[in-house]
Design a protein around this motif. Structure first.
Motif, PDB file in Angstrom:
ATOM      1  N   GLU A 526     -36.418   5.597 -29.819  1.00 33.16           N
ATOM      2  CA  GLU A 526     -36.993   6.330 -28.685  1.00 33.16           C
ATOM      3  C   GLU A 526     -36.239   7.622 -28.377  1.00 33.16           C
ATOM      4  OE1 GLU A 526     -38.824   2.770 -25.915  1.00 33.16           O
ATOM      5  OE2 GLU A 526     -36.671   3.204 -25.792  1.00 33.16           O
ATOM      6  N   PHE A 527     -34.986   7.707 -28.813  1.00 31.15           N
ATOM      7  CA  PHE A 527     -34.174   8.842 -28.400  1.00 31.15           C
ATOM      8  C   PHE A 527     -33.209   9.235 -29.509  1.00 31.15           C
ATOM      9  CE2 PHE A 527     -30.050  10.179 -26.468  1.00 31.15           C
ATOM     10  CZ  PHE A 527     -30.461  11.402 -25.987  1.00 31.15           C
ATOM     11  N   SER A 528     -33.124  10.527 -29.737  1.00 34.02           N
ATOM     12  CA  SER A 528     -32.142  11.050 -30.684  1.00 34.02           C
ATOM     13  C   SER A 528     -31.735  12.447 -30.226  1.00 34.02           C
ATOM     14  CB  SER A 528     -32.732  11.101 -32.110  1.00 34.02           C
ATOM     15  OG  SER A 528     -33.825  12.012 -32.156  1.00 34.02           O
ATOM     16  N   ILE A 529     -30.530  12.843 -30.610  1.00 33.61           N
ATOM     17  CA  ILE A 529     -30.024  14.166 -30.255  1.00 33.61           C
ATOM     18  C   ILE A 529     -29.183  14.670 -31.423  1.00 33.61           C
ATOM     19  CG2 ILE A 529     -28.086  13.115 -28.998  1.00 33.61           C
ATOM     20  CD1 ILE A 529     -28.070  15.591 -27.173  1.00 33.61           C
ATOM     21  N   ASN A 530     -29.406  15.894 -31.807  1.00 32.74           N
ATOM     22  CA  ASN A 530     -28.651  16.408 -32.947  1.00 32.74           C
ATOM     23  C   ASN A 530     -27.312  16.997 -32.504  1.00 32.74           C
ATOM     24  OD1 ASN A 530     -29.152  18.991 -31.929  1.00 32.74           O
ATOM     25  ND2 ASN A 530     -30.921  19.330 -33.293  1.00 32.74           N
ATOM     26  N   GLU A 531     -26.490  17.311 -33.473  1.00 32.19           N
ATOM     27  CA  GLU A 531     -25.122  17.767 -33.195  1.00 32.19           C
ATOM     28  C   GLU A 531     -25.109  19.101 -32.465  1.00 32.19           C
ATOM     29  OE1 GLU A 531     -21.391  18.786 -36.052  1.00 32.19           O
ATOM     30  OE2 GLU A 531     -22.222  16.747 -36.264  1.00 32.19           O
ATOM     31  N   GLU A 532     -26.061  19.977 -32.801  1.00 32.34           N
ATOM     32  CA  GLU A 532     -26.103  21.281 -32.145  1.00 32.34           C
ATOM     33  C   GLU A 532     -26.376  21.139 -30.650  1.00 32.34           C
ATOM     34  OE1 GLU A 532     -28.957  23.752 -34.034  1.00 32.34           O
ATOM     35  OE2 GLU A 532     -27.603  24.375 -35.653  1.00 32.34           O
ATOM     36  N   ALA A 533     -27.246  20.209 -30.290  1.00 30.56           N
ATOM     37  CA  ALA A 533     -27.553  19.987 -28.882  1.00 30.56           C
ATOM     38  C   ALA A 533     -26.334  19.436 -28.144  1.00 30.56           C
ATOM     39  CB  ALA A 533     -28.737  19.033 -28.743  1.00 30.56           C
ATOM     40  N   LEU A 534     -25.592  18.530 -28.809  1.00 31.40           N
ATOM     41  CA  LEU A 534     -24.371  17.992 -28.186  1.00 31.40           C
ATOM     42  C   LEU A 534     -23.357  19.098 -27.958  1.00 31.40           C
ATOM     43  CD1 LEU A 534     -23.783  14.581 -30.039  1.00 31.40           C
ATOM     44  CD2 LEU A 534     -24.271  14.913 -27.613  1.00 31.40           C
ATOM     45  N   LYS A 535     -23.213  19.992 -28.959  1.00 30.73           N
ATOM     46  CA  LYS A 535     -22.277  21.113 -28.797  1.00 30.73           C
ATOM     47  C   LYS A 535     -22.703  22.028 -27.653  1.00 30.73           C
ATOM     48  CE  LYS A 535     -20.375  21.551 -33.500  1.00 30.73           C
ATOM     49  NZ  LYS A 535     -20.249  22.428 -34.675  1.00 30.73           N
ATOM     50  N   MET A 536     -23.983  22.214 -27.535  1.00 29.17           N
ATOM     51  CA  MET A 536     -24.483  23.065 -26.454  1.00 29.17           C
ATOM     52  C   MET A 536     -24.181  22.452 -25.080  1.00 29.17           C
ATOM     53  SD  MET A 536     -28.336  24.548 -25.905  1.00 29.17           S
ATOM     54  CE  MET A 536     -28.707  25.649 -24.535  1.00 29.17           C
ATOM     55  N   ILE A 537     -24.305  21.122 -24.974  1.00 32.16           N
ATOM     56  CA  ILE A 537     -23.955  20.450 -23.710  1.00 32.16           C
ATOM     57  C   ILE A 537     -22.477  20.674 -23.389  1.00 32.16           C
ATOM     58  CG2 ILE A 537     -23.728  18.208 -22.550  1.00 32.16           C
ATOM     59  CD1 ILE A 537     -26.149  17.245 -24.127  1.00 32.16           C
ATOM     60  N   ILE A 538     -21.627  20.523 -24.426  1.00 32.10           N
ATOM     61  CA  ILE A 538     -20.183  20.683 -24.232  1.00 32.10           C
ATOM     62  C   ILE A 538     -19.841  22.115 -23.829  1.00 32.10           C
ATOM     63  CG2 ILE A 538     -17.944  20.605 -25.404  1.00 32.10           C
ATOM     64  CD1 ILE A 538     -19.188  18.323 -27.170  1.00 32.10           C
ATOM     65  N   GLN A 539     -20.477  23.096 -24.476  1.00 36.80           N
ATOM     66  CA  GLN A 539     -20.127  24.500 -24.257  1.00 36.80           C
ATOM     67  C   GLN A 539     -20.790  25.096 -23.013  1.00 36.80           C
ATOM     68  OE1 GLN A 539     -21.310  26.351 -27.921  1.00 36.80           O
ATOM     69  NE2 GLN A 539     -19.652  25.413 -29.133  1.00 36.80           N
ATOM     70  N   LYS A 567     -43.465   7.465 -17.971  1.00 39.91           N
ATOM     71  CA  LYS A 567     -44.656   8.149 -17.450  1.00 39.91           C
ATOM     72  C   LYS A 567     -45.704   8.355 -18.554  1.00 39.91           C
ATOM     73  CE  LYS A 567     -43.834  11.712 -14.743  1.00 39.91           C
ATOM     74  NZ  LYS A 567     -43.169  12.953 -14.243  1.00 39.91           N
ATOM     75  N   ASN A 568     -45.426   7.778 -19.738  1.00 43.34           N
ATOM     76  CA  ASN A 568     -46.336   7.877 -20.891  1.00 43.34           C
ATOM     77  C   ASN A 568     -46.585   9.317 -21.324  1.00 43.34           C
ATOM     78  OD1 ASN A 568     -46.727   5.065 -21.073  1.00 43.34           O
ATOM     79  ND2 ASN A 568     -48.254   5.154 -19.429  1.00 43.34           N
ATOM     80  N   GLU A 569     -45.613  10.179 -21.065  1.00 42.86           N
ATOM     81  CA  GLU A 569     -45.723  11.565 -21.509  1.00 42.86           C
ATOM     82  C   GLU A 569     -45.160  11.741 -22.922  1.00 42.86           C
ATOM     83  OE1 GLU A 569     -44.040  14.233 -18.693  1.00 42.86           O
ATOM     84  OE2 GLU A 569     -45.223  13.479 -17.002  1.00 42.86           O
ATOM     85  N   ALA A 570     -44.416  10.734 -23.367  1.00 45.72           N
ATOM     86  CA  ALA A 570     -43.865  10.772 -24.723  1.00 45.72           C
ATOM     87  C   ALA A 570     -43.499   9.361 -25.139  1.00 45.72           C
ATOM     88  CB  ALA A 570     -42.645  11.685 -24.780  1.00 45.72           C
ATOM     89  N   LYS A 571     -43.613   9.078 -26.436  1.00 43.17           N
ATOM     90  CA  LYS A 571     -43.200   7.782 -26.954  1.00 43.17           C
ATOM     91  C   LYS A 571     -41.762   7.805 -27.418  1.00 43.17           C
ATOM     92  CE  LYS A 571     -47.731   6.048 -28.305  1.00 43.17           C
ATOM     93  NZ  LYS A 571     -48.544   5.511 -29.421  1.00 43.17           N
ATOM     94  N   SER A 572     -41.309   8.953 -27.858  1.00 41.24           N
ATOM     95  CA  SER A 572     -39.919   9.137 -28.257  1.00 41.24           C
ATOM     96  C   SER A 572     -39.554  10.602 -28.027  1.00 41.24           C
ATOM     97  CB  SER A 572     -39.686   8.749 -29.711  1.00 41.24           C
ATOM     98  OG  SER A 572     -40.427   9.611 -30.559  1.00 41.24           O
ATOM     99  N   VAL A 573     -38.269  10.848 -27.816  1.00 40.38           N
ATOM    100  CA  VAL A 573     -37.806  12.210 -27.549  1.00 40.38           C
ATOM    101  C   VAL A 573     -36.673  12.546 -28.502  1.00 40.38           C
ATOM    102  CG1 VAL A 573     -36.789  13.772 -25.845  1.00 40.38           C
ATOM    103  CG2 VAL A 573     -38.467  12.067 -25.124  1.00 40.38           C
ATOM    104  N   SER A 574     -36.799  13.674 -29.173  1.00 39.33           N
ATOM    105  CA  SER A 574     -35.735  14.176 -30.037  1.00 39.33           C
ATOM    106  C   SER A 574     -35.194  15.457 -29.393  1.00 39.33           C
ATOM    107  CB  SER A 574     -36.274  14.450 -31.442  1.00 39.33           C
ATOM    108  OG  SER A 574     -35.252  14.966 -32.260  1.00 39.33           O
ATOM    109  N   VAL A 575     -33.952  15.409 -28.969  1.00 35.85           N
ATOM    110  CA  VAL A 575     -33.361  16.528 -28.235  1.00 35.85           C
ATOM    111  C   VAL A 575     -32.708  17.483 -29.227  1.00 35.85           C
ATOM    112  CG1 VAL A 575     -31.728  17.228 -26.452  1.00 35.85           C
ATOM    113  CG2 VAL A 575     -32.966  15.059 -26.241  1.00 35.85           C
ATOM    114  N   THR A 576     -33.079  18.742 -29.128  1.00 34.67           N
ATOM    115  CA  THR A 576     -32.484  19.797 -29.954  1.00 34.67           C
ATOM    116  C   THR A 576     -31.967  20.902 -29.048  1.00 34.67           C
ATOM    117  OG1 THR A 576     -34.561  21.008 -30.149  1.00 34.67           O
ATOM    118  CG2 THR A 576     -34.132  19.291 -31.806  1.00 34.67           C
ATOM    119  N   LYS A 577     -31.383  21.882 -29.684  1.00 32.88           N
ATOM    120  CA  LYS A 577     -30.853  23.028 -28.931  1.00 32.88           C
ATOM    121  C   LYS A 577     -31.969  23.771 -28.198  1.00 32.88           C
ATOM    122  CE  LYS A 577     -27.808  27.014 -29.659  1.00 32.88           C
ATOM    123  NZ  LYS A 577     -27.043  27.795 -30.662  1.00 32.88           N
ATOM    124  N   ASN A 578     -33.165  23.743 -28.733  1.00 29.25           N
ATOM    125  CA  ASN A 578     -34.271  24.505 -28.156  1.00 29.25           C
ATOM    126  C   ASN A 578     -34.862  23.845 -26.908  1.00 29.25           C
ATOM    127  OD1 ASN A 578     -34.057  26.458 -30.188  1.00 29.25           O
ATOM    128  ND2 ASN A 578     -35.382  25.273 -31.579  1.00 29.25           N
TER     129      ASN A 578
END
Length: 593
Positions: A526-539, A567-578
């Motif tokens: 249901e949920f994933s986040i890439n390394e670039e997004a994690l770096k963006m959170i940190i920075q 809310k049935n707006e998504a079945k899974s979310v992939s978090v990226t920098k964008n």
């Protein structure tokens, strides 16, 4: 004198009589009452009527505090009465005995310099009697009889008087006169010219009073029964204690003193502590078991035998496994981990359990407190945390002396009792936040606790005997080195610097992200986040030495994802920098290149 000439409602019209204003009393017809009169106008009115026909109007004041009442200060309904006796007292006041005759309606009050007079109409008593009235009168008599049985203030002689009265007018006035009503309530009964209505109202009022008195009587009865039961149990318990004292036994066949002696022998106390405990036990034998001092002595012996004196947990010394656990729980912190492994290696070689005293110094959120838990886990010691932030009283560390009421040992001894072993790991958290005031300086009290050469003879004010803390592994945490030099000198300081961005990234991937996913019950599908997004959170969303704000941002992110899925707006979310700003908002910080 008033003639018994009865018209329809009125006996005589427009008669003029002097007024005697009354305070805090309402005189009813057929009522005899003594009055003490001290006001000049009232005395003048009395002297005037004594020279004539002895008849005077008895009017109650609306407010008893009014000294010189006028027409606005008096009720419009009163009683025309007769003076039976009058006696002048040495202090200038007058004592009179008056008897009420008829109700009267005031038409006009005439004020003179000498006294007040009133033009009035004397009201005709209601003497009509029929079967319905007889029933109402009998009900009133029965209600008053029940009321008098519940109210001990009612004189029993009044019942015989009332039972012989058949006139509803006289009956109601007589009963109201003997009830404790307010002046306004009594005046309202005086103003009721309809005797039947007065009897009905009075019956209703008495019934309400009976309900209240019945409830109070029931409550008193229940309280009395409970008290009798408690007293009976106390009496029987005291008898049982007396019998047991004579026999020298308790309920299980042992007396209290033998039980204490058995506990003292099993506790493996030090020689000094054992001698002290036996001395206190000897003192207890000669005391009254119910005395306050006996309770203090019992509590003291209980504390002596409940804290560990010799029992120690087996300390783990597997260096390889210890390093693995530390690496799994914490990323980085190599210097601290090396020091723990060194300690375990020396302990394994020397077979001694003398504990070091480490001070972990670093900014908030770098893992100082959680590191203490991990060290307890790898060494196999019981973990005891003691928060020192805001502690200002030395007695928090060393305890209160037994001379104080409710005295207890300090937090160190409390922690030792909780651990049930002589070699726990004691984490003294936020040691730099210790305060001091007129009650003492707790940081100075810690000097003895944190000195390996002195803490083997630590003395708590409550115990008054030496206690060995040399086997305890003390770890302290602090944000700064802002503490007394003597205290700092007793500890081995290990600095924990802030994490780098790469270290934060690893900590997020290894620990924080999975922890927040577990808290929100998020599945990996249901949920994933890439390394670039994690770096963006940190920075762009955190700026700190530790990782607490990073953990908060990850918690916020997982909550947003759960909300979208629910809310049935998504079945899974992939978090990226964008798409990260869509979830966490506009970046808080901007990195300068």
């Amino acid at each position: 004198m008033i003639n018994n000439i009865f018209l329809k409602d009125i006996i005589l019209n427009n008669l003029t009589y002097p007024i005697l204003p009354l305070r805090d009393i309402v005189i009813f017809p057929n009522m005899i009452a003594p009055l003490f009169v001290g006001r000049l106008k009232s005395i003048n009115a009395l002297e005037t009527v004594m020279e004539e026909n002895k008849e005077i109007v008895l009017l109650t004041q609306k407010k008893s505090s009014t000294e010189d009442p006028n027409s606005n200060d008096l009720f419009e309904m009163g009683t025309l009465g007769t003076i039976l006796q009058m006696l002048k007292l040495p202090d200038g006041t007058v004592k009179v005995l008056v008897e009420g005759k008829f109700r009267c309606k005031i038409e006009e009050i005439i004020s003179t310099d000498n006294y007040l007079s009133a033009k009035l109409n004397v009201l005709k008593p209601d003497i009509s009697i029929n079967d319905e009235n007889n029933d109402i009168i009998n009900n009133l008599k029965k209600s008053f009889e029940r009321f008098s049985k519940l109210n001990s203030k009612i004189n029993s002689d009044i019942l015989s008087t009332i039972s012989n009265i058949d006139d509803s007018d006289v009956l109601s006035d007589t009963i109201v006169n003997h009830l404790v009503f307010s002046i306004d309530e009594k005046q309202s009964f005086l103003e009721m010219t309809d005797a039947v209505k007065r009897v009905k109202t009075l019956s209703s009022k008495i019934e309400k009073e009976i309900e209240i008195l019945s409830s109070e009587s029931k409550i008193r009865s229940n309280v009395k029964k409970q008290m009798e039961k408690t007293q009976r149990e106390y009496y029987l318990n005291e008898q049982l204690k007396a019998i047991q004292k004579e026999l020298g036994t308790s309920e299980d066949g042992k007396n209290e003193f033998d039980e204490f002696e058995e506990k003292i022998n099993k506790a493996k106390l030090s020689k000094e502590a054992k001698d002290k405990a036996l001395s206190e036990l000897k003192k207890l034998r000669n005391m009254s078991p119910m005395s306050a001092e006996a309770t203090v002595v019992r509590s003291y012996i209980d504390w002596l035998v409940s804290i560990p004196w010799k029992r120690a947990n087996k300390v783990k010394s597997d260096i390889i496994n210890a390093r693995k656990i530390l690496d799994d729980d914490h990323y980085g912190l190599e210097k601290v981990k090396d020091r723990i492994i060194e300690f375990l290696a020396v302990q394994k070689r020397t077979n001694e359990v003398k504990g070091p005293i480490l001070c972990l110094v670093g900014p908030p959120g770098v893992g100082k407190t959680s590191l203490g838990k991990s060290i307890a886990q790898v060494t196999g010691r019981q973990y005891i945390r003691m928060a020192l932030g805001g502690v200002r009283d030395e007695a928090e560390i060393r305890g209160h002396r037994r001379t104080y009421i409710g005295s207890l040992p300090g937090k160190i001894i409390h922690g030792m009792k909780k651990s049930s072993s002589v070699n726990p790991l004691f984490l003294l958290d936020e040691i730099d936040k210790l305060g001091n005031d007129y009650r003492g300086d707790p940081s100075s009290a810690l000097l003895e606790v944190l000195d390996p050469e002195q803490n083997k003879t630590f003395q708590d004010h409550y115990l008054e005997v030496d206690y060995d803390l040399s086997k305890v592994f003390f770890i302290t945490t602090s944000n700064t080195l802002n503490m007394p030099q003597a205290l700092l000198d007793r500890m081995e300081v290990i600095r924990l610097s802030g994490y780098t961005e790469d270290e934060k990234l690893e900590i997020a991937k290894r620990h924080l992200l999975q922890k927040q996913m577990d808290n929100c019950k998020l599945k990996k599908s249901e949920f994933s986040i890439n390394e670039e997004a994690l770096k963006m959170i940190i920075q762009s969303y955190t700026r700190e030495a530790g990782v607490r704000n990073l953990e908060r941002q990850l918690a916020k992110l997982t909550r947003k994802v759960v909300t979208l899925i629910e809310k049935n707006e998504a079945k899974s979310v992939s978090v990226t920098k964008n798409n990260l700003p869509d979830l966490l908002g506009v970046p808080i910080y901007q990195r300068l290149e």
